[in-house]
Design an enzyme around this catalytic site. Structure first.
Site, short mmCIF file in Angstrom:
data_model
loop_
_atom_site.label_atom_id
_atom_site.label_comp_id
_atom_site.label_asym_id
_atom_site.label_seq_id
_atom_site.Cartn_x
_atom_site.Cartn_y
_atom_site.Cartn_z
N LYS A 105 0.85 -1.21 0.00
CA LYS A 105 0.00 0.00 0.00
C LYS A 105 0.89 1.26 0.00
O LYS A 105 1.96 1.25 -0.59
CB LYS A 105 -0.97 -0.02 1.18
CG LYS A 105 -1.76 -1.32 1.27
CD LYS A 105 -2.96 -1.20 2.17
CE LYS A 105 -3.59 -2.56 2.35
NZ LYS A 105 -4.93 -2.50 2.90
N GLU A 162 -11.36 -10.44 -2.01
CA GLU A 162 -11.06 -9.71 -0.78
C GLU A 162 -12.36 -9.12 -0.21
O GLU A 162 -12.79 -8.05 -0.65
CB GLU A 162 -10.08 -8.58 -1.06
CG GLU A 162 -8.73 -9.06 -1.58
CD GLU A 162 -7.63 -8.08 -1.21
OE1 GLU A 162 -6.70 -8.50 -0.53
OE2 GLU A 162 -7.73 -6.90 -1.57
N GLY A 195 -7.76 -5.20 6.63
CA GLY A 195 -7.18 -4.32 7.63
C GLY A 195 -7.98 -4.23 8.92
O GLY A 195 -7.75 -3.34 9.74
N SER A 246 -6.83 -9.65 6.13
CA SER A 246 -6.28 -9.97 7.46
C SER A 246 -5.60 -11.34 7.52
O SER A 246 -5.69 -12.06 8.52
CB SER A 246 -7.36 -9.85 8.54
OG SER A 246 -7.83 -8.51 8.61
N GLY A 254 -1.96 -7.60 3.08
CA GLY A 254 -1.66 -6.18 3.26
C GLY A 254 -0.74 -5.98 4.45
O GLY A 254 0.48 -6.12 4.36
#
Ligand code: PEP
Length: 274
Positions: free
Chosen positions: A20, A182, A188, A228, A249
């Site tokens: 990111k 996703e 997140g 996650s 991520g």
């Protein structure tokens, strides 16, 4: 519903790290080097599992140069691309520039692009086609928000995004596709969809690819789960028959954690369909 067992799968698992908007080029070089060390210590076998990182644009060339100069068993990709090849599109990045940098992959339609930048399915389809024009494999991100999951229409919603994203692809292009499921509510947040949820959606995506293209395309396209993912839940997710990898991520910013995820792969081997 079609499923494919681990032992007969022609698909090479892909463990993808989305950095990111983290890691400037100095930090990115450090992270890449410690990831390479972590993978080597964990006996990562690049013939069995492909590991890709998606750094921010300004970090990409440093990362790619390190991969090349140090002969690292890693590949890299962009986090976004323009639907256009060149011209007056200030701030955008052409697929041809990413290709020249040595990117193998590019993320298309990450939920943060869909929501924060209002990217529509039509724009995302144009981006998918732009990637193919320059031989970059798109990682098309699809998935539902919490309200849609609670309403029980998550499969329909996600397949609508998939169909729009792949519209117009040829049967030659489609087998190289990577789709990342996703669920937005799991990105997140620490909320992980269960392995069965990941399998349910990946099986539905694969069945849809059979209808949209054919069984060969469906058997070769790789389907990832993202949301996650950590070292302690990766193996269970990867063990599902239609899940061919993970898009990570937060945990990809910790080299030791990400190396452990990469080594939690499912047992199978094959060359990637590139
Ligand atoms: C992502 O950004 O694609 C992602 C899955 O993030 P996280 O692993 O942090 O949920």
């Amino acid at each position: 519903m079609t499923t494919y067992t681990n032992s007969s799968s022609p698909r090479k698992p892909l463990i993808a790290g989305n950095w990111k908007m983290n890691m400037d080029h100095v930090q990115g070089a450090d992270l890449l080097q410690s990831l390479a060390e972590g993978l080597s210590e964990a006996n990562h076998d690049p013939q069995r599992v492909e590991v890709a990182v998606f750094p921010p644009l300004t970090t990409l060339s440093t990362v790619q140069a390190l991969i090349q100069d140090d002969g690292l068993d890693l590949v890299c990709g962009g986090q976004d691309l323009s639907p256009y090849d060149s011209g007056a599109y200030t701030g955008d990045t052409s697929a041809q520039f990413l290709a020249k940098l040595g990117c193998r992959y590019v993320l298309v339609g990450h939920s943060e692009r869909r929501t924060i930048h209002n990217e529509t399915d039509d724009v995302l389809n144009a981006k998918v086609r732009a990637a193919y024009r320059h031989s970059i494999v798109p990682v098309l991100c699809v998935g539902e928000g919490l309200e849609i999951r609670q309403a029980g229409t998550h499969v329909e919603h996600t397949l609508t995004q998939l169909r729009a994203g792949v519209e117009g692809l040829t049967e030659e292009q489609a087998p190289r596709l990577v789709v990342a499921y996703e669920p937005v509510w799991a990105i997140g947040t620490g909320e992980v969809a269960g392995p069965q949820d990941a399998q349910e959606m990946c099986a539905a995506i694969r069945a849809d690819l059979t209808e949209l293209f054919d069984a060969d395309v469906a058997a070769r396209a790789r389907l990832l789960y993202g949301g996650s993912v950590k070292a302690n839940n990766a193996a269970a997710i990867l063990n599902e028959p239609d899940v061919d990898g993970v898009l990570v991520g937060g945990a990809s910013l910790d080299s030791a954690e990400f190396a452990r995820i990469a080594c939690a792969e499912k047992p199978q081997t094959a060359a990637p369909a590139l």
